[in-house]
Design a protein around this motif. Structure first.
Motif, PDB file in Angstrom:
ATOM      1  N   ALA A   1      32.816  30.069  67.425  1.00  0.00           N
ATOM      2  CA  ALA A   1      33.856  28.636  67.016  1.00  0.00           C
ATOM      3  C   ALA A   1      32.769  27.971  65.353  1.00  0.00           C
ATOM      4  N   PHE A   2      31.352  28.186  65.636  1.00  0.00           N
ATOM      5  CA  PHE A   2      31.111  27.647  64.453  1.00  0.00           C
ATOM      6  C   PHE A   2      30.174  28.606  63.281  1.00  0.00           C
ATOM      7  N   PRO A   3      30.017  28.245  62.302  1.00  0.00           N
ATOM      8  CA  PRO A   3      28.615  29.131  61.458  1.00  0.00           C
ATOM      9  C   PRO A   3      28.105  29.859  62.474  1.00  0.00           C
ATOM     10  N   GLU A   4      27.506  28.308  62.472  1.00  0.00           N
ATOM     11  CA  GLU A   4      25.945  28.759  63.447  1.00  0.00           C
ATOM     12  C   GLU A   4      26.391  30.286  65.029  1.00  0.00           C
ATOM     13  N   GLU A   5      27.005  30.332  65.180  1.00  0.00           N
ATOM     14  CA  GLU A   5      27.259  31.073  66.129  1.00  0.00           C
ATOM     15  C   GLU A   5      27.862  32.750  65.588  1.00  0.00           C
ATOM     16  N   VAL A   6      28.518  32.577  64.339  1.00  0.00           N
ATOM     17  CA  VAL A   6      28.686  33.810  63.375  1.00  0.00           C
ATOM     18  C   VAL A   6      27.285  34.071  63.147  1.00  0.00           C
ATOM     19  N   ALA A   7      27.046  33.144  62.164  1.00  0.00           N
ATOM     20  CA  ALA A   7      25.125  34.085  62.338  1.00  0.00           C
ATOM     21  C   ALA A   7      24.912  34.529  63.043  1.00  0.00           C
ATOM     22  N   GLU A   8      24.467  33.648  64.573  1.00  0.00           N
ATOM     23  CA  GLU A   8      24.039  34.885  65.801  1.00  0.00           C
ATOM     24  C   GLU A   8      25.143  36.325  66.059  1.00  0.00           C
TER      25      GLU A   8
ATOM     26  N   THR B   1      38.529  25.979  45.764  1.00  0.00           N
ATOM     27  CA  THR B   1      37.071  25.877  44.698  1.00  0.00           C
ATOM     28  C   THR B   1      35.958  25.901  45.509  1.00  0.00           C
ATOM     29  N   ALA B   2      35.912  26.229  46.430  1.00  0.00           N
ATOM     30  CA  ALA B   2      34.288  25.984  47.760  1.00  0.00           C
ATOM     31  C   ALA B   2      34.885  27.184  48.409  1.00  0.00           C
ATOM     32  N   ALA B   3      33.826  28.287  48.752  1.00  0.00           N
ATOM     33  CA  ALA B   3      33.346  28.638  50.155  1.00  0.00           C
ATOM     34  C   ALA B   3      32.466  28.889  51.231  1.00  0.00           C
ATOM     35  N   GLU B   4      32.751  28.448  52.192  1.00  0.00           N
ATOM     36  CA  GLU B   4      31.876  28.078  52.870  1.00  0.00           C
ATOM     37  C   GLU B   4      31.440  29.963  54.083  1.00  0.00           C
TER      38      GLU B   4
ATOM     39  N   CYS C   1      33.466  31.567  56.275  1.00  0.00           N
ATOM     40  CA  CYS C   1      33.803  30.306  57.934  1.00  0.00           C
ATOM     41  C   CYS C   1      34.678  29.412  57.359  1.00  0.00           C
ATOM     42  N   ALA C   2      34.690  29.184  55.458  1.00  0.00           N
ATOM     43  CA  ALA C   2      35.730  27.723  55.135  1.00  0.00           C
ATOM     44  C   ALA C   2      36.067  28.333  53.908  1.00  0.00           C
ATOM     45  N   LEU C   3      37.268  27.473  53.851  1.00  0.00           N
ATOM     46  CA  LEU C   3      37.449  27.490  52.236  1.00  0.00           C
ATOM     47  C   LEU C   3      38.294  25.847  51.985  1.00  0.00           C
ATOM     48  N   GLU C   4      37.737  26.033  50.630  1.00  0.00           N
ATOM     49  CA  GLU C   4      38.520  24.862  49.679  1.00  0.00           C
ATOM     50  C   GLU C   4      39.642  25.133  48.521  1.00  0.00           C
TER      51      GLU C   4
END
Length: 470
Positions: free
Chosen positions: A51-58, A165-168, A202-205
């Motif tokens: 649900a969060f980038p931290e969980e993706v990393a795990e 314009t941005a990607a995380e 995880c997210a786009l702008e």
């Protein structure tokens, strides 16, 4: 899955707040099933819902430690190219990352990896804004965007990937980065049209546009009129202004209540599309097509947010097959070959044989663009099958191949987001672009942790460090 694979996958249990499903778990079958039901027989080592980038990393770190690959998936529209290859992979579902944040004054959107285009289009439309969305509301925003993105305003405003314009994203080593034109610029370039495995987005702008309403709809004829309508549409495309984007389809409309009554259960030749500008201008532009005496004409001013359903694409899990190619032109010889391959006397089982109008802004390289800075073709030829019976799937593949063979003499490059069969990515990009993209991938994912739907051969003489995702 072998016992050893099961033991490795078990190391992920408990991550994502418990939203990890292993073979044998009650929710596993539902979790592993993508939108495209042609992939319903694939059995990943585990399915995780961060649900969060931290969980993706795990999840990424745990998969790497267990010797498993990672395949990130939003909706699973483009899942078939991974067919049969997930047994030693963690299927990372992004649907829980559903953030939608709009800035109406700046005309920008920020969306999580699980957001669907139908939801975003509705939210943007409430502010008189529109995005460069696709032709289906349940396609994921992120997958569509990083792969390219040909929308209903594409000939005037270009590809969706080039308004990012941005990607995380989370990289293969579990680090979190934000990529823009000024920071992590190589990653930013690679994420705009490459669809390559450089990390889990995880997210786009991206930018939105001040479009509140548009003239849109379809013109339809019985498909026996294809030999007259298709050349007329092709001739119209030559002079059509850039504010118009359209497609021609030979369409087998299902006899379903989800379809408009006047076309339900019919075989049609259809031109659908959108025209920006005022009603008078749109009427002048559409006049040559209306002169072909369509049986049905629904072209009218409609809310821009409604265009995400203009194409009448199926919603909800569906067994689908798509194959496509870009073509430089459609001369008379191509028209005859298309009608023979997919027209009234062809015996085709395709749901649609489609030609999407390109050109305009799509044909001009964007100096600030990413991997896919322009489309190398005047049209996109697309064959789509929607056969529910697996016994008919091979016939659909053959019929799509027959349709694309009709335009093969004018084929230029492949467009990966609309290609379900696994292919060599060198067919999609110029050699220098492919070499740069491959080099970036090797740098950020040297072990090939992320699975790629398509083959990405290393341009260098050394062996590829791993076949990992797009």
């Amino acid at each position: 899955m072998t016992v050893q694979q099961g033991l490795r996958a078990a190391s992920l249990r408990g991550l994502c707040g418990g939203a990890v499903h292993l073979p044998g778990d009650p929710a596993y079958d539902m979790a592993r099933t993508p939108w495209n039901l042609r992939m319903s027989d694939n059995y990943p080592a585990a399915v995780a819902y961060p649900a969060f980038p931290e969980e993706v990393a795990e999840v990424v770190r745990a998969a790497a430690a267990a010797g498993l690959s990672v395949a990130a998936q939003g909706t699973g529209h483009g899942a078939p190219a991974l067919e049969g290859r997930l047994g030693e992979a963690v299927l990372l579902r992004t649907s829980a990352m559903d953030e939608v944040r709009l800035d109406p004054e700046r005309r920008t959107a920020r969306v999580g990896a699980g957001v669907l285009w139908g939801d975003l289009s509705e939210a943007a439309g409430a502010h008189g804004l529109a995005a460069l969305h696709p032709s289906s509301p349940d396609v994921g925003v992120v997958g569509y965007s990083i792969g390219g993105g040909i929308g209903w305003y594409a000939r005037l405003l270009g590809l969706q990937c080039n308004v990012i314009t941005a990607a995380e994203l989370v990289l293969a080593d579990g680090t979190f980065v934000r990529a823009t034109a000024d920071t992590e610029s190589d990653l930013f370039w690679a994420l705009r049209g490459g669809g390559t495995p450089v990390g889990v987005v995880c997210a786009l702008e991206f930018d939105l546009f001040p479009i509140d309403s548009v003239v849109a709809g379809f013109l339809a004829w019985d498909w026996t009129c294809a030999e007259e309508v298709l050349p007329g549409w092709i001739a119209w495309c030559e002079d059509a202004p850039e504010e118009v984007t359209s497609s021609f389809r030979l369409l087998d409309v299902p006899d379903s209540e989800s379809m408009p009554t006047q076309i339900r259960g019919r075989r049609l030749a259809m031109v659908d599309g959108a025209a920006l500008g005022d009603d008078a201008r749109a009427g002048d532009v559409l006049a040559p097509l209306r002169a072909l005496s369509p049986e049905i004409d629904t072209m009218a001013r409609v809310p821009a947010a409604s265009l995400v359903r203009l194409h009448l694409d199926p919603e909800g899990p569906t067994p689908a097959y798509a194959s496509s190619t870009l073509v430089s032109a459609l001369p008379d010889a191509a028209v005859g070959a298309i009608v023979e391959a997919a027209g009234p006397h062809s015996g085709t089982r395709l749901a649609m044989a489609e030609l999407r109008q390109l050109g305009g802004a799509l044909s001009r390289p964007d100096p600030d663009g990413g991997v896919l800075s322009f489309m190398d073709g005047a049209f996109l030829a697309l064959g789509v099958g929607l056969e529910p019976d697996p016994a008919g799937w091979e016939q659909q593949r053959e019929d799509a191949a027959r349709f694309l063979a009709a335009v093969e003499p004018w084929a230029t490059r492949e467009y990966l987001p609309m290609l379900d069969d696994r292919t060599d990515t060198r067919k999609a990009f110029p050699p220098d672009v492919h070499a740069r993209l491959s080099g970036i991938r090797r740098t950020v994912d040297p072990q090939g942790l992320f699975m790629a739907p398509h083959l990405s051969p290393d341009p260098d003489p050394d062996p590829d460090p791993g076949t990992a995702p797009s």
